[in-house]
Design a protein around this motif. Sequence first.
Motif, PDB file in Angstrom:
ATOM      1  N   ASP A 121       0.813  -1.215   0.000  1.00  0.00           N
ATOM      2  CA  ASP A 121       0.000   0.000   0.000  1.00  0.00           C
ATOM      3  C   ASP A 121       0.856   1.279   0.000  1.00  0.00           C
ATOM      4  OD1 ASP A 121      -2.291   1.475  -0.102  1.00  0.00           O
ATOM      5  OD2 ASP A 121      -2.709   1.330   2.036  1.00  0.00           O
ATOM      6  N   PRO A 122       1.679   1.471  -1.033  1.00  0.00           N
ATOM      7  CA  PRO A 122       2.520   2.666  -1.074  1.00  0.00           C
ATOM      8  C   PRO A 122       1.684   3.929  -1.256  1.00  0.00           C
ATOM      9  CG  PRO A 122       2.606   1.539  -3.162  1.00  0.00           C
ATOM     10  CD  PRO A 122       1.820   0.652  -2.223  1.00  0.00           C
ATOM     11  N   THR A 123       2.147   5.022  -0.714  1.00  0.00           N
ATOM     12  CA  THR A 123       1.478   6.311  -0.914  1.00  0.00           C
ATOM     13  C   THR A 123       2.338   7.171  -1.816  1.00  0.00           C
ATOM     14  OG1 THR A 123       2.509   7.163   1.081  1.00  0.00           O
ATOM     15  CG2 THR A 123       0.278   6.294   1.297  1.00  0.00           C
ATOM     16  N   GLY A 124       1.691   7.983  -2.599  1.00  0.00           N
ATOM     17  CA  GLY A 124       2.396   8.856  -3.527  1.00  0.00           C
ATOM     18  C   GLY A 124       2.867  10.128  -2.834  1.00  0.00           C
ATOM     19  N   PRO A 125       3.471  11.028  -3.608  1.00  0.00           N
ATOM     20  CA  PRO A 125       3.942  12.283  -3.047  1.00  0.00           C
ATOM     21  C   PRO A 125       2.782  13.175  -2.614  1.00  0.00           C
ATOM     22  CG  PRO A 125       4.195  12.279  -5.431  1.00  0.00           C
ATOM     23  CD  PRO A 125       3.749  10.910  -5.037  1.00  0.00           C
ATOM     24  N   ALA A 126       3.079  14.212  -1.829  1.00  0.00           N
ATOM     25  CA  ALA A 126       2.046  15.114  -1.304  1.00  0.00           C
ATOM     26  C   ALA A 126       1.479  16.049  -2.371  1.00  0.00           C
ATOM     27  CB  ALA A 126       2.616  15.928  -0.150  1.00  0.00           C
ATOM     28  N   SER A 127       2.199  16.249  -3.479  1.00  0.00           N
ATOM     29  CA  SER A 127       1.708  17.130  -4.545  1.00  0.00           C
ATOM     30  C   SER A 127       2.292  16.685  -5.872  1.00  0.00           C
ATOM     31  CB  SER A 127       2.090  18.582  -4.249  1.00  0.00           C
ATOM     32  OG  SER A 127       3.494  18.714  -4.239  1.00  0.00           O
ATOM     33  N   GLY A 128       1.809  17.271  -6.942  1.00  0.00           N
ATOM     34  CA  GLY A 128       2.290  16.929  -8.274  1.00  0.00           C
ATOM     35  C   GLY A 128       1.427  17.584  -9.328  1.00  0.00           C
ATOM     36  N   SER A 129       1.629  17.196 -10.570  1.00  0.00           N
ATOM     37  CA  SER A 129       0.835  17.773 -11.657  1.00  0.00           C
ATOM     38  C   SER A 129      -0.110  16.753 -12.284  1.00  0.00           C
ATOM     39  CB  SER A 129       1.754  18.361 -12.724  1.00  0.00           C
ATOM     40  OG  SER A 129       2.617  17.366 -13.230  1.00  0.00           O
ATOM     41  N   ASN A 130       0.086  15.459 -12.012  1.00  0.00           N
ATOM     42  CA  ASN A 130      -0.776  14.415 -12.557  1.00  0.00           C
ATOM     43  C   ASN A 130      -1.258  13.484 -11.460  1.00  0.00           C
ATOM     44  OD1 ASN A 130      -0.719  14.808 -15.499  1.00  0.00           O
ATOM     45  ND2 ASN A 130       1.480  14.529 -15.232  1.00  0.00           N
ATOM     46  N   ARG A 131      -2.541  13.138 -11.519  1.00  0.00           N
ATOM     47  CA  ARG A 131      -3.132  12.187 -10.582  1.00  0.00           C
ATOM     48  C   ARG A 131      -3.140  10.796 -11.190  1.00  0.00           C
ATOM     49  NH1 ARG A 131      -4.365  13.520  -5.263  1.00  0.00           N
ATOM     50  NH2 ARG A 131      -5.198  15.603  -5.185  1.00  0.00           N
ATOM     51  N   VAL A 132      -3.020   9.794 -10.322  1.00  0.00           N
ATOM     52  CA  VAL A 132      -3.035   8.400 -10.754  1.00  0.00           C
ATOM     53  C   VAL A 132      -4.472   7.966 -11.016  1.00  0.00           C
ATOM     54  CG1 VAL A 132      -2.569   6.026 -10.011  1.00  0.00           C
ATOM     55  CG2 VAL A 132      -0.940   7.847  -9.473  1.00  0.00           C
ATOM     56  N   ARG A 133      -4.629   7.162 -12.037  1.00  0.00           N
ATOM     57  CA  ARG A 133      -5.899   6.474 -12.267  1.00  0.00           C
ATOM     58  C   ARG A 133      -5.574   5.014 -12.490  1.00  0.00           C
ATOM     59  NH1 ARG A 133      -7.120   6.249 -17.925  1.00  0.00           N
ATOM     60  NH2 ARG A 133      -5.661   7.512 -19.090  1.00  0.00           N
ATOM     61  N   ARG A 134      -6.458   4.146 -12.024  1.00  0.00           N
ATOM     62  CA  ARG A 134      -6.222   2.697 -12.080  1.00  0.00           C
ATOM     63  C   ARG A 134      -7.381   1.985 -12.749  1.00  0.00           C
ATOM     64  NH1 ARG A 134      -2.104   0.560  -9.328  1.00  0.00           N
ATOM     65  NH2 ARG A 134      -1.057   1.858  -7.803  1.00  0.00           N
ATOM     66  N   GLY A 135      -7.069   0.799 -13.232  1.00  0.00           N
ATOM     67  CA  GLY A 135      -8.102  -0.052 -13.807  1.00  0.00           C
ATOM     68  C   GLY A 135      -8.445   0.349 -15.226  1.00  0.00           C
ATOM     69  N   GLY A 136      -9.542  -0.168 -15.708  1.00  0.00           N
ATOM     70  CA  GLY A 136      -9.959   0.094 -17.071  1.00  0.00           C
ATOM     71  C   GLY A 136     -11.439   0.386 -17.127  1.00  0.00           C
ATOM     72  N   SER A 137     -11.979   0.249 -18.297  1.00  0.00           N
ATOM     73  CA  SER A 137     -13.383   0.567 -18.507  1.00  0.00           C
ATOM     74  C   SER A 137     -14.032  -0.512 -19.367  1.00  0.00           C
ATOM     75  CB  SER A 137     -13.491   1.925 -19.199  1.00  0.00           C
ATOM     76  OG  SER A 137     -14.846   2.311 -19.310  1.00  0.00           O
ATOM     77  N   TRP A 138     -15.304  -0.394 -19.579  1.00  0.00           N
ATOM     78  CA  TRP A 138     -16.079  -1.369 -20.326  1.00  0.00           C
ATOM     79  C   TRP A 138     -15.569  -1.558 -21.755  1.00  0.00           C
ATOM     80  CZ3 TRP A 138     -18.179   0.840 -24.626  1.00  0.00           C
ATOM     81  CH2 TRP A 138     -18.272   2.219 -24.624  1.00  0.00           C
ATOM     82  N   ASN A 139     -14.842  -0.587 -22.310  1.00  0.00           N
ATOM     83  CA  ASN A 139     -14.433  -0.682 -23.716  1.00  0.00           C
ATOM     84  C   ASN A 139     -12.963  -1.077 -23.901  1.00  0.00           C
ATOM     85  OD1 ASN A 139     -13.389   1.710 -22.742  1.00  0.00           O
ATOM     86  ND2 ASN A 139     -13.810   2.870 -24.590  1.00  0.00           N
ATOM     87  N   LEU A 140     -12.315  -1.593 -22.871  1.00  0.00           N
ATOM     88  CA  LEU A 140     -10.906  -1.984 -22.964  1.00  0.00           C
ATOM     89  C   LEU A 140     -10.738  -3.502 -22.870  1.00  0.00           C
ATOM     90  CD1 LEU A 140      -9.324   0.744 -20.675  1.00  0.00           C
ATOM     91  CD2 LEU A 140      -9.405   0.702 -23.167  1.00  0.00           C
ATOM     92  N   ASP A 141      -9.589  -3.978 -23.309  1.00  0.00           N
ATOM     93  CA  ASP A 141      -9.329  -5.414 -23.225  1.00  0.00           C
ATOM     94  C   ASP A 141      -8.949  -5.813 -21.796  1.00  0.00           C
ATOM     95  OD1 ASP A 141      -6.694  -4.614 -22.871  1.00  0.00           O
ATOM     96  OD2 ASP A 141      -6.083  -5.163 -24.894  1.00  0.00           O
ATOM     97  N   GLY A 142      -8.852  -7.119 -21.542  1.00  0.00           N
ATOM     98  CA  GLY A 142      -8.621  -7.645 -20.197  1.00  0.00           C
ATOM     99  C   GLY A 142      -7.349  -7.156 -19.543  1.00  0.00           C
ATOM    100  N   HIS A 143      -6.278  -6.997 -20.313  1.00  0.00           N
ATOM    101  CA  HIS A 143      -5.004  -6.528 -19.750  1.00  0.00           C
ATOM    102  C   HIS A 143      -5.154  -5.163 -19.081  1.00  0.00           C
ATOM    103  CE1 HIS A 143      -0.714  -5.776 -19.365  1.00  0.00           C
ATOM    104  NE2 HIS A 143      -0.912  -4.613 -19.950  1.00  0.00           N
ATOM    105  N   ASN A 144      -5.989  -4.328 -19.636  1.00  0.00           N
ATOM    106  CA  ASN A 144      -6.174  -2.970 -19.108  1.00  0.00           C
ATOM    107  C   ASN A 144      -7.247  -2.863 -18.033  1.00  0.00           C
ATOM    108  OD1 ASN A 144      -4.233  -1.431 -20.677  1.00  0.00           O
ATOM    109  ND2 ASN A 144      -5.474  -2.040 -22.424  1.00  0.00           N
ATOM    110  N   LEU A 145      -7.930  -3.954 -17.728  1.00  0.00           N
ATOM    111  CA  LEU A 145      -8.988  -3.922 -16.722  1.00  0.00           C
ATOM    112  C   LEU A 145      -8.492  -4.188 -15.310  1.00  0.00           C
ATOM    113  CD1 LEU A 145     -11.844  -5.768 -18.605  1.00  0.00           C
ATOM    114  CD2 LEU A 145     -11.556  -3.314 -18.256  1.00  0.00           C
ATOM    115  N   ARG A 146      -7.262  -4.621 -15.158  1.00  0.00           N
ATOM    116  CA  ARG A 146      -6.718  -4.952 -13.847  1.00  0.00           C
ATOM    117  C   ARG A 146      -6.594  -3.703 -12.982  1.00  0.00           C
ATOM    118  NH1 ARG A 146      -1.544  -6.038 -14.460  1.00  0.00           N
ATOM    119  NH2 ARG A 146      -1.393  -7.185 -12.519  1.00  0.00           N
ATOM    120  N   SER A 147      -6.852  -3.821 -11.682  1.00  0.00           N
ATOM    121  CA  SER A 147      -6.686  -2.686 -10.779  1.00  0.00           C
ATOM    122  C   SER A 147      -5.224  -2.287 -10.644  1.00  0.00           C
ATOM    123  CB  SER A 147      -7.275  -2.988  -9.403  1.00  0.00           C
ATOM    124  OG  SER A 147      -6.601  -4.074  -8.813  1.00  0.00           O
TER     125      SER A 147
END
Length: 69
Positions: A17-43
Amino acid sequence: EWCSDWKANYPNGPLTDPTGPASGSNRVRRGGSWNLDGHNLRSAKRNFNSPGYRHLNLGFRAGFRFTGQ
């Protein structure tokens, strides 16, 4: 799904459960969506965008810890 962590490279070695830095310019997003293949659906699939980025298949998941009865 959007995450609360700012984008940064993970340090070397095993982590739990690593935590990221306190600030930055880009936020992390995880997982995929209904229109992606299985490789991109993993959390574990990690990507990033600026906080103002919007797309029809990007959202968030609300979670909480129940501590009552």
